[in-house]
Enzyme design. Structure first.
Site, PDB file in Angstrom:
ATOM      1  N   ASN A  13       0.800  -1.217   0.000  1.00 47.41           N
ATOM      2  CA  ASN A  13       0.000   0.000   0.000  1.00 47.41           C
ATOM      3  C   ASN A  13       0.840   1.277   0.000  1.00 47.41           C
ATOM      4  O   ASN A  13       1.693   1.465   0.864  1.00 47.41           O
ATOM      5  CB  ASN A  13      -0.919  -0.011   1.223  1.00 47.41           C
ATOM      6  CG  ASN A  13      -2.154   0.845   1.024  1.00 47.41           C
ATOM      7  OD1 ASN A  13      -2.410   1.324  -0.086  1.00 47.41           O
ATOM      8  ND2 ASN A  13      -2.930   1.007   2.066  1.00 47.41           N
TER       9      ASN A  13
ATOM     10  N   HIS B 211     -14.591  -5.043  10.869  1.00 44.23           N
ATOM     11  CA  HIS B 211     -14.329  -3.721  11.430  1.00 44.23           C
ATOM     12  C   HIS B 211     -15.629  -3.023  11.781  1.00 44.23           C
ATOM     13  O   HIS B 211     -16.525  -2.919  10.944  1.00 44.23           O
ATOM     14  CB  HIS B 211     -13.586  -2.838  10.419  1.00 44.23           C
ATOM     15  CG  HIS B 211     -12.185  -3.264  10.141  1.00 44.23           C
ATOM     16  ND1 HIS B 211     -11.283  -2.451   9.485  1.00 44.23           N
ATOM     17  CD2 HIS B 211     -11.512  -4.410  10.418  1.00 44.23           C
ATOM     18  CE1 HIS B 211     -10.121  -3.065   9.383  1.00 44.23           C
ATOM     19  NE2 HIS B 211     -10.230  -4.254   9.952  1.00 44.23           N
TER      20      HIS B 211
ATOM     21  N   ARG C  70     -13.780  -5.778  15.563  1.00 44.08           N
ATOM     22  CA  ARG C  70     -12.771  -4.806  15.964  1.00 44.08           C
ATOM     23  C   ARG C  70     -13.452  -3.458  16.134  1.00 44.08           C
ATOM     24  O   ARG C  70     -14.228  -3.047  15.269  1.00 44.08           O
ATOM     25  CB  ARG C  70     -11.688  -4.714  14.899  1.00 44.08           C
ATOM     26  CG  ARG C  70     -10.499  -3.868  15.289  1.00 44.08           C
ATOM     27  CD  ARG C  70      -9.568  -3.636  14.126  1.00 44.08           C
ATOM     28  NE  ARG C  70      -9.979  -2.504  13.331  1.00 44.08           N
ATOM     29  CZ  ARG C  70      -9.194  -1.918  12.434  1.00 44.08           C
ATOM     30  NH1 ARG C  70      -7.978  -2.398  12.204  1.00 44.08           N
ATOM     31  NH2 ARG C  70      -9.623  -0.861  11.736  1.00 44.08           N
TER      32      ARG C  70
ATOM     33  N   TYR D 246      -7.336   7.078  13.273  1.00 43.98           N
ATOM     34  CA  TYR D 246      -7.161   5.848  12.495  1.00 43.98           C
ATOM     35  C   TYR D 246      -8.406   4.939  12.588  1.00 43.98           C
ATOM     36  O   TYR D 246      -9.020   4.808  13.630  1.00 43.98           O
ATOM     37  CB  TYR D 246      -5.966   5.027  13.015  1.00 43.98           C
ATOM     38  CG  TYR D 246      -6.064   3.622  12.491  1.00 43.98           C
ATOM     39  CD1 TYR D 246      -6.598   2.610  13.268  1.00 43.98           C
ATOM     40  CD2 TYR D 246      -5.763   3.361  11.160  1.00 43.98           C
ATOM     41  CE1 TYR D 246      -6.783   1.344  12.746  1.00 43.98           C
ATOM     42  CE2 TYR D 246      -5.959   2.099  10.633  1.00 43.98           C
ATOM     43  CZ  TYR D 246      -6.470   1.105  11.434  1.00 43.98           C
ATOM     44  OH  TYR D 246      -6.692  -0.120  10.908  1.00 43.98           O
TER      45      TYR D 246
ATOM     46  N   ASP E 181      -7.304  -2.067  17.511  1.00 48.37           N
ATOM     47  CA  ASP E 181      -6.018  -1.798  16.873  1.00 48.37           C
ATOM     48  C   ASP E 181      -5.477  -0.456  17.378  1.00 48.37           C
ATOM     49  O   ASP E 181      -6.030   0.598  17.057  1.00 48.37           O
ATOM     50  CB  ASP E 181      -6.186  -1.757  15.348  1.00 48.37           C
ATOM     51  CG  ASP E 181      -4.854  -1.798  14.590  1.00 48.37           C
ATOM     52  OD1 ASP E 181      -4.884  -2.034  13.367  1.00 48.37           O
ATOM     53  OD2 ASP E 181      -3.802  -1.567  15.235  1.00 48.37           O
TER      54      ASP E 181
ATOM     55  N   ARG F  75       0.606 -11.605  13.228  1.00 47.33           N
ATOM     56  CA  ARG F  75      -0.268 -11.096  12.161  1.00 47.33           C
ATOM     57  C   ARG F  75       0.417 -11.009  10.803  1.00 47.33           C
ATOM     58  O   ARG F  75      -0.055 -10.326   9.889  1.00 47.33           O
ATOM     59  CB  ARG F  75      -0.804  -9.717  12.536  1.00 47.33           C
ATOM     60  CG  ARG F  75      -1.867  -9.775  13.625  1.00 47.33           C
ATOM     61  CD  ARG F  75      -2.447  -8.439  13.968  1.00 47.33           C
ATOM     62  NE  ARG F  75      -2.784  -7.530  12.887  1.00 47.33           N
ATOM     63  CZ  ARG F  75      -3.841  -7.670  12.069  1.00 47.33           C
ATOM     64  NH1 ARG F  75      -4.620  -8.712  12.192  1.00 47.33           N
ATOM     65  NH2 ARG F  75      -4.077  -6.780  11.101  1.00 47.33           N
TER      66      ARG F  75
ATOM     67  N   HIS G 112      -3.232 -10.336   9.100  1.00 52.11           N
ATOM     68  CA  HIS G 112      -3.717  -9.068   8.571  1.00 52.11           C
ATOM     69  C   HIS G 112      -4.567  -9.356   7.333  1.00 52.11           C
ATOM     70  O   HIS G 112      -4.233 -10.227   6.551  1.00 52.11           O
ATOM     71  CB  HIS G 112      -2.483  -8.236   8.215  1.00 52.11           C
ATOM     72  CG  HIS G 112      -2.715  -6.851   7.729  1.00 52.11           C
ATOM     73  ND1 HIS G 112      -1.804  -6.201   6.910  1.00 52.11           N
ATOM     74  CD2 HIS G 112      -3.720  -5.980   7.935  1.00 52.11           C
ATOM     75  CE1 HIS G 112      -2.262  -4.982   6.656  1.00 52.11           C
ATOM     76  NE2 HIS G 112      -3.419  -4.832   7.255  1.00 52.11           N
TER      77      HIS G 112
ATOM     78  N   ASP H 163      -6.311  -3.487   1.515  1.00 56.57           N
ATOM     79  CA  ASP H 163      -5.168  -3.288   0.621  1.00 56.57           C
ATOM     80  C   ASP H 163      -4.371  -4.572   0.416  1.00 56.57           C
ATOM     81  O   ASP H 163      -3.309  -4.545  -0.219  1.00 56.57           O
ATOM     82  CB  ASP H 163      -4.258  -2.153   1.112  1.00 56.57           C
ATOM     83  CG  ASP H 163      -3.856  -2.283   2.572  1.00 56.57           C
ATOM     84  OD1 ASP H 163      -2.747  -2.747   2.864  1.00 56.57           O
ATOM     85  OD2 ASP H 163      -4.679  -1.956   3.433  1.00 56.57           O
TER      86      ASP H 163
END
Ligand code: CS2
Ligand code: MG
Length: 403
Positions: free
Chosen positions: A39, A124, A149, A161, A211, A284, A313, A317
């Site tokens: 990314n 998320h 999350r 974020y 996170d 991760r 992860h 992206d």
């Protein structure tokens, strides 16, 4: 006639976001796909592949995956790092796709077969404030997610974020890095309150993840982990920048909140001490950035010795090719923990057709030979590359901070 690698193409497209994909074709006409997306630095990997690796692949035996890995890793002389390892990952993943197609088997069967029926995933949930976050958690629960999350905007801190805008979240969204203000003090005051609010509203009968995204010093991370122990997080992720691995000893001394690290790490040597000293609970690292299926399995095998589980992860992206490869590995390994499932912009499915399916909080791989992903060149051509940068964080005094 032994099959050899006849062609290797670096494919770049941008259906809602940028992706780089390597397609290898053998002299028998069998193709394999590998994700090569890094990314905000996509073209660096595309050039590493196009200018340095593709010439090495032509004429080689696609079946010799391990030899190819060693050849590209040791042969580079300049080892590790996100660009090199993402390029090697793409070649490795494409060769596993080919081996599955030649064998007529889905890749998870080549990795030892099923260890589970489905792969538990987390999604998320986020909000501009606590109320909006709680609504988004409810939405995720309605969709059947058993792991969520939670991220919310810190009051007065624009661009926190992980917070969606209009239902979407794409951090690499501007032609120059957006400079986002950051205040650790404001975050440490606010984040525990919204995580606690999620538990008060929805209880403890689901996994709750958060996170921290590399934002805290070791002491702040220890304090945060301790403060939210009553929330019983599944994990706090990337609590502090990972270069200073001593930091995790300090965090361990002060809190039992589980720690997940690794999305920004690219090799077994980068996670070795974090694993062997029991400083993390979930690793991760991913197929696309940590050396492909071959090397990621090695990382997970090391982790298994220390009861450290996988927690790969899986942000938007990381392409559907990476996602499929991740689910094949997650399906087979003994120490699977959880898999991130952020989802993709709608247009992505026009270019990448994948056999991965979602049901009741789990992802399932297809039983098609190989990875089970197809790439539509015609659709891809409609989405030309669109340079985008990840943001940069600045503290309120103007100094640069970890984003
Ligand atoms: C994040 C990512 O999903 C996550 O855990 O850390 O969204 C990360 O910010 C991006 O992948 C960076 O490209
Ligand atoms: Mg993360």
């Amino acid at each position: 006639m032994v099959s050899v690698i006849e062609r290797a193409e670096v494919l770049i497209t941008s259906p809602g976001r940028n992706f780089v994909t390597l397609r290898i074709t053998t002299s028998d006409g069998v193709t394999g796909l590998g994700d090569a997306t890094l990314n905000g630095r996509e073209l660096a990997v595309a050039s590493y592949l196009e200018d340095h690796l593709v010439p090495l692949l032509i004429g080689r035996d696609p079946a010799r995956i391990e030899d190819m890995w060693q050849y590209l890793y040791r042969g580079a002389y300049w080892r590790r790092g996100p660009v090199t390892m993402t390029a090697i990952s793409a070649v490795d993943t494409a060769l596993w796709d080919i081996k599955g197609k030649v064998a007529g088997l889905p890749v998870y069967q080549l990795l030892g077969g099923r260890s589970r029926e489905g792969v538990l995933v987390y999604t998320h949930a986020s909000g501009a404030d606590t109320a909006a976050l709680l609504d988004d958690v409810a939405r995720a629960q309605e969709l059947g997610y058993q792991a969520i999350r939670a991220q919310a905007a810190v009051p007065g801190i624009a661009g926190t974020y992980g917070v969606k805008k209009d239902g979407k979240y794409e951090p690499a969204n501007s032609s120059l890095p957006e400079e986002q203000p950051w205040s650790t003090e404001a975050y440490l005051r606010f984040a525990p309150t919204y995580l606690r609010a999620v538990r008060e509203r929805f209880g403890f009968d689901f996994h709750l993840l958060h996170d921290v995204h590399h934002r805290l010093t070791p002491q702040e991370a220890a304090r945060f982990g301790k403060e939210v122990e009553d929330v019983q997080l599944f994990w706090m992720e990337d609590p502090t920048p990972v270069e200073n691995q001593e930091a995790f000893r300090l965090i361990r001394r002060h809190t039992t909140t589980p720690v997940a690290v690794g999305e920004a790490l690219t090799s077994i040597w980068d996670v070795q001490h974090l694993i062997t000293e029991q400083l993390i609970d979930y690793v991760r690292t991913t197929v696309v950035h940590a050396g492909g299926i071959t090397h990621l399995r090695r990382i997970f095998d090391l982790a298994a010795l220390y009861q450290v589980r996988s927690g790969s992860h899986g942000a938007s992206d990381l392409s559907p090719v990476c996602q499929a490869a991740a689910i094949h590995l997650d399906t087979a390994i003994p120490n699977f923990g959880i898999q991130e499932h952020m989802g993709y912009p709608d247009q992505v499915a026009e270019v990448f057709r994948t056999g991965v399916t979602y049901a009741d909080g789990h992802l399932h791989v297809s039983d098609e030979p190989g990875l089970g992903v197809e790439y539509d060149d015609e659709a891809a051509a409609a989405f030309p590359y669109n340079p985008k940068y990840l943001p940069v964080a600045r503290r309120l005094d103007g100094s640069v901070h970890d984003w």
